[in-house]
Design a protein around this motif. Structure first.
Motif, PDB file in Angstrom:
ATOM      1  N   ILE A 201       0.845  -1.190   0.000  1.00 44.89           N
ATOM      2  CA  ILE A 201       0.000   0.000   0.000  1.00 44.89           C
ATOM      3  C   ILE A 201       0.884   1.245   0.000  1.00 44.89           C
ATOM      4  O   ILE A 201       1.729   1.416   0.883  1.00 44.89           O
TER       5      ILE A 201
ATOM      6  N   GLY B 226       1.422   5.515   0.033  1.00 48.95           N
ATOM      7  CA  GLY B 226       0.813   6.701   0.611  1.00 48.95           C
ATOM      8  C   GLY B 226       1.755   7.884   0.511  1.00 48.95           C
ATOM      9  O   GLY B 226       2.947   7.724   0.237  1.00 48.95           O
TER      10      GLY B 226
ATOM     11  N   GLU C 124      -1.198  11.086   6.760  1.00 46.20           N
ATOM     12  CA  GLU C 124      -0.064  10.165   6.620  1.00 46.20           C
ATOM     13  C   GLU C 124       1.214  10.987   6.535  1.00 46.20           C
ATOM     14  O   GLU C 124       1.289  11.928   5.742  1.00 46.20           O
TER      15      GLU C 124
ATOM     16  N   ASN D 243      -4.626   7.682   8.080  1.00 48.63           N
ATOM     17  CA  ASN D 243      -4.652   6.612   7.082  1.00 48.63           C
ATOM     18  C   ASN D 243      -3.823   5.414   7.514  1.00 48.63           C
ATOM     19  O   ASN D 243      -4.200   4.262   7.257  1.00 48.63           O
ATOM     20  N   VAL D 244      -2.681   5.672   8.141  1.00 50.07           N
ATOM     21  CA  VAL D 244      -1.789   4.589   8.565  1.00 50.07           C
ATOM     22  C   VAL D 244      -2.481   3.725   9.624  1.00 50.07           C
ATOM     23  O   VAL D 244      -2.464   2.494   9.541  1.00 50.07           O
TER      24      VAL D 244
ATOM     25  N   MET E 135      -5.068   1.600   7.991  1.00 49.20           N
ATOM     26  CA  MET E 135      -4.512   0.455   7.270  1.00 49.20           C
ATOM     27  C   MET E 135      -4.111  -0.668   8.225  1.00 49.20           C
ATOM     28  O   MET E 135      -4.314  -1.853   7.927  1.00 49.20           O
TER      29      MET E 135
ATOM     30  N   SER F 121      -5.644  -4.366   8.167  1.00 52.77           N
ATOM     31  CA  SER F 121      -4.817  -5.570   8.113  1.00 52.77           C
ATOM     32  C   SER F 121      -5.286  -6.606   9.128  1.00 52.77           C
ATOM     33  O   SER F 121      -5.351  -7.806   8.835  1.00 52.77           O
TER      34      SER F 121
ATOM     35  N   LEU G 258       0.392  -6.260   5.549  1.00 48.84           N
ATOM     36  CA  LEU G 258       0.453  -5.069   4.712  1.00 48.84           C
ATOM     37  C   LEU G 258       1.861  -4.497   4.754  1.00 48.84           C
ATOM     38  O   LEU G 258       2.494  -4.477   5.804  1.00 48.84           O
TER      39      LEU G 258
ATOM     40  N   LEU H 146       3.483  -0.909   3.979  1.00 54.33           N
ATOM     41  CA  LEU H 146       3.181   0.482   3.668  1.00 54.33           C
ATOM     42  C   LEU H 146       4.417   1.146   3.084  1.00 54.33           C
ATOM     43  O   LEU H 146       5.506   1.049   3.650  1.00 54.33           O
TER      44      LEU H 146
ATOM     45  N   GLN I 197      -3.511   4.296  -0.058  1.00 50.83           N
ATOM     46  CA  GLN I 197      -4.350   4.228   1.140  1.00 50.83           C
ATOM     47  C   GLN I 197      -5.352   5.374   1.272  1.00 50.83           C
ATOM     48  O   GLN I 197      -6.356   5.228   1.966  1.00 50.83           O
TER      49      GLN I 197
ATOM     50  N   MET J 160      -9.838   4.679  -0.751  1.00 50.30           N
ATOM     51  CA  MET J 160      -8.649   3.972  -1.209  1.00 50.30           C
ATOM     52  C   MET J 160      -8.758   3.839  -2.725  1.00 50.30           C
ATOM     53  O   MET J 160      -9.865   3.865  -3.282  1.00 50.30           O
TER      54      MET J 160
ATOM     55  N   LEU K  19     -11.305  -4.869  -0.172  1.00 47.11           N
ATOM     56  CA  LEU K  19     -11.102  -3.637   0.601  1.00 47.11           C
ATOM     57  C   LEU K  19     -12.435  -3.010   1.010  1.00 47.11           C
ATOM     58  O   LEU K  19     -12.567  -2.483   2.121  1.00 47.11           O
TER      59      LEU K  19
END
Length: 296
Positions: free
Chosen positions: A57, A59, A67, A78-79, A82, A86, A93, A95, A116, A236, A249
């Motif tokens: 993913i 970002g 992010e 966003n992090v 994610m 997961s 994932l 990143l 993301q 996303m 997703l």
């Protein structure tokens, strides 16, 4: 016998009521349990994800509070979303923070599986497929606090306007005549151009802009003006045609919003609860209902 029937009639009725209430509570709890244990993914989707191994993913490397890299840590709304996604999917994932324009190209080339967070536009939808939105995003115009006469896009004509390369503001403003666009790799660097007098205005994400103003100690030097610009769903994005991943997703994001994980993450980063209300009855609500009925 007649005396026992009249004396115990109320007690017997109360026992029946309690039994019914308990049965209702247990039934609702069991129903909630069954709903919560419905598999998130179909067997075919689980097999697809298992064959995939992990999801990569991309970002933005610096778009706070969504992010951004701070020290050696990649963090933001966003992090966190994610990482929770997961856990819901039960998959690994990876990143990859990068310059925003580079992230878009990486997705188009198939070097990453998804981005993301990206604002939806019909133009972008010709290049990428978008998941269900998880918030609404918009841009604003930032100008020096002493600047007057700038309230809308038309007022930017004849001015030097800083934007982030590949941002939605860049996509829109490059089609307007009479604006001298200056691009920067990140929104923070675009703000810096404004503070250094190398740009007359900056157009970018409102939340990121306010964060950067505070970080740069420039809250008294710059102001946001006009109405929100380019309001758009925030989603996303996956490579065009990747329907399998898109549906996976979408299911995971729906689960996050349903079970309350999304609300907790939203409140952590934005200081308020999202507009959506919980869509399921919680066990504390059932307990409260039971107690209320027993008091009747």
């Amino acid at each position: 016998m007649k005396w026992m029937r009249s004396k115990n009639g109320r007690a017997i009725s109360l026992c029946v009521l309690v039994a019914l209430v308990v049965a209702l509570a247990l039934g609702l709890a069991y129903f909630g349990y069954r709903l919560s244990h419905i598999p998130l993914l179909s067997p075919a989707q689980q097999e697809w994800l298992s064959r995939k191994g992990k999801l990569i993913i991309a970002g933005d490397k610096y778009l706070p509070p969504f992010e951004y890299i701070e020290g050696n840590e990649y963090k933001g709304f966003n992090v966190d979303l994610m990482y929770s996604l997961s856990l819901h999917l039960g998959t690994e994932l990876e990143l990859r923070p990068m310059a925003w324009d580079e992230a878009r190209r990486a997705l188009e080339r198939g070097e990453v599986d998804a981005i993301q967070g990206m604002r939806y536009t019909p133009e972008r939808a010709r290049i990428y497929d978008f998941t269900r939105p998880f918030l609404q995003s918009y841009s604003v115009i930032f100008v020096p606090v002493e600047q007057e006469g700038v309230d809308e896009l038309e007022d930017l004509k004849g001015l030097r306007v800083a934007v982030q390369e590949g941002d939605i503001a860049h996509d829109f403003l490059k089609a307007m005549e009479g604006i001298q666009l200056i691009t920067a790799p990140t929104q923070a660097e675009g703000f810096q151009l404004l503070l250094e007098g190398k740009a007359d205005a900056f157009v970018g994400n409102k939340w990121t802009g306010l964060y950067n103003l505070k970080r740069l100690g420039a809250t008294g030097a710059v102001k946001a003006v006009g109405d929100p610009l380019f309001p758009s769903p925030y989603c996303m994005a996956v490579k065009k045609g990747n329907k399998e991943l898109l549906e996976i997703l979408n299911r995971a994001l729906a689960a996050l919003q349903k079970d309350g994980a999304y609300s907790l993450i939203y409140e952590k980063w934005f200081g308020t609860r999202p507009e959506e209300r919980p869509s399921r009855i919680s066990l504390p609500s059932i307990a409260y209902l039971t107690a209320a009925l027993l008091m009747i």
